[in-house]
Design an enzyme around this catalytic site. Structure first.
Site, PDB file in Angstrom:
ATOM      1  N   LYS A   1       0.821  -1.198   0.000  1.00  0.00           N
ATOM      2  CA  LYS A   1       0.000   0.000   0.000  1.00  0.00           C
ATOM      3  C   LYS A   1       0.861   1.257   0.000  1.00  0.00           C
ATOM      4  O   LYS A   1       0.389   2.346  -0.268  1.00  0.00           O
ATOM      5  CB  LYS A   1      -0.878   0.036   1.271  1.00  0.00           C
ATOM      6  CG  LYS A   1      -1.731  -1.177   1.479  1.00  0.00           C
ATOM      7  CD  LYS A   1      -2.386  -1.116   2.872  1.00  0.00           C
ATOM      8  CE  LYS A   1      -2.731  -2.461   3.372  1.00  0.00           C
ATOM      9  NZ  LYS A   1      -3.044  -2.445   4.813  1.00  0.00           N
TER      10      LYS A   1
ATOM     11  N   ASP B   1      15.134  -0.083  -0.019  1.00  0.00           N
ATOM     12  CA  ASP B   1      16.119  -0.145   1.060  1.00  0.00           C
ATOM     13  C   ASP B   1      17.194  -1.156   0.665  1.00  0.00           C
ATOM     14  O   ASP B   1      18.193  -0.818   0.041  1.00  0.00           O
ATOM     15  CB  ASP B   1      15.393  -0.515   2.355  1.00  0.00           C
ATOM     16  CG  ASP B   1      16.300  -0.499   3.570  1.00  0.00           C
ATOM     17  OD1 ASP B   1      17.511  -0.248   3.411  1.00  0.00           O
ATOM     18  OD2 ASP B   1      15.806  -0.747   4.687  1.00  0.00           O
TER      19      ASP B   1
ATOM     20  N   LYS C   1      17.463   4.269  -0.173  1.00  0.00           N
ATOM     21  CA  LYS C   1      18.428   4.255   0.937  1.00  0.00           C
ATOM     22  C   LYS C   1      19.750   3.659   0.445  1.00  0.00           C
ATOM     23  O   LYS C   1      19.767   2.905  -0.533  1.00  0.00           O
ATOM     24  CB  LYS C   1      17.875   3.429   2.095  1.00  0.00           C
ATOM     25  CG  LYS C   1      16.597   4.019   2.706  1.00  0.00           C
ATOM     26  CD  LYS C   1      16.195   3.248   3.944  1.00  0.00           C
ATOM     27  CE  LYS C   1      14.818   3.640   4.413  1.00  0.00           C
ATOM     28  NZ  LYS C   1      14.405   2.881   5.609  1.00  0.00           N
TER      29      LYS C   1
ATOM     30  N   ASP D   1       4.426   3.599   6.065  1.00  0.00           N
ATOM     31  CA  ASP D   1       3.828   3.337   7.369  1.00  0.00           C
ATOM     32  C   ASP D   1       4.817   2.717   8.346  1.00  0.00           C
ATOM     33  O   ASP D   1       5.860   2.192   7.968  1.00  0.00           O
ATOM     34  CB  ASP D   1       2.663   2.355   7.222  1.00  0.00           C
ATOM     35  CG  ASP D   1       3.162   0.924   6.957  1.00  0.00           C
ATOM     36  OD1 ASP D   1       3.961   0.745   6.018  1.00  0.00           O
ATOM     37  OD2 ASP D   1       2.775   0.005   7.711  1.00  0.00           O
TER      38      ASP D   1
END
Ligand code: IMP
Ligand code: MG
Length: 183
Positions: free
Chosen positions: A47, A107, A135, A163
């Site tokens: 999401k 990431d 990242k 989130d």
């Protein structure tokens, strides 16, 4: 105004709403220039990527389609394992299509590697990624990332779709999550 709750505390804002709008506008222009007459399919990862997609597509002036992929990562709370389970597959056939995966943050790159391998088996005409954030570990993942909004340090961030345990997706900006309390 600081957003705090009993369990979590937000730190420094890494991208304000204004900076996000600037970055998304630039990405939209780059993508439009590269995909003119190609009618790409933007494949959004649910999401976290949904807020980004909603803004990005409105910055695009070329015809394109959207589709969604919902994968859940078998990781702990703040890092992914790269082993993902398809919760909801695409609704369309991407064979012969120009596919652009729209992702919130890369990431380790493990999630994206898995998804790329899976989508490649469906013979898209091209397969690229547009990530809002990247990242440092992503640079070592070996995936070529064609469109990147902003490089950020290895910190956990929330807001603008991102989130922590389903919280904070609604923030209009992206901020560091400072403390993971009561875990
Ligand atoms: P990777 O597989 O290590 O590249 O992790 C990518 C996925 O982990 C993203 O799709 C996000 O869902 C999640 N993720 C990684 N970093 C963050 C973060 O700082 N905040 C929120 N979610 C993150
Ligand atoms: Mg995600």
């Amino acid at each position: 105004m600081s957003h705090t709750s009993s369990q979590y505390e937000l730190g420094e804002i890494l991208l304000s709403a204004e900076e996000i709008a600037e970055v998304v506008g630039r990405l939209g222009r780059e993508i439009c220039a590269d995909y003119e007459r190609k009618q790409p399919v933007l494949v959004n990862l649910l999401k976290g990527g949904v807020v980004f997609l909603a803004d990005l597509m409105r910055q695009m002036t070329i015809p394109h389609h959207i589709d969604f992929l919902n994968v859940s990562s078998y990781g702990n709370n703040t890092s992914s394992s790269g082993v993902v389970r398809i919760v909801q597959d695409l609704s369309s056939n991407i064979e012969g299509r120009h596919v652009l995966v729209v992702e919130d943050v890369i990431d380790s790159g493990r999630t994206l590697t898995y998804i790329f391998n899976m989508l490649r088996l469906r013979s898209p005409k091209s397969l690229e990624v547009c990530a809002l954030l990247r990242k440092p570990p992503a640079l070592k993942s070996g995936i070529s990332m064609k469109y990147v909004g902003k490089d950020i340090p290895s910190v956990f961030v929330v807001g603008y779709g991102l989130d922590y345990q389903e919280n904070f997706r609604n923030l209009p900006y992206i901020a560091k999550l400072l403390h993971y309390k009561n875990l």
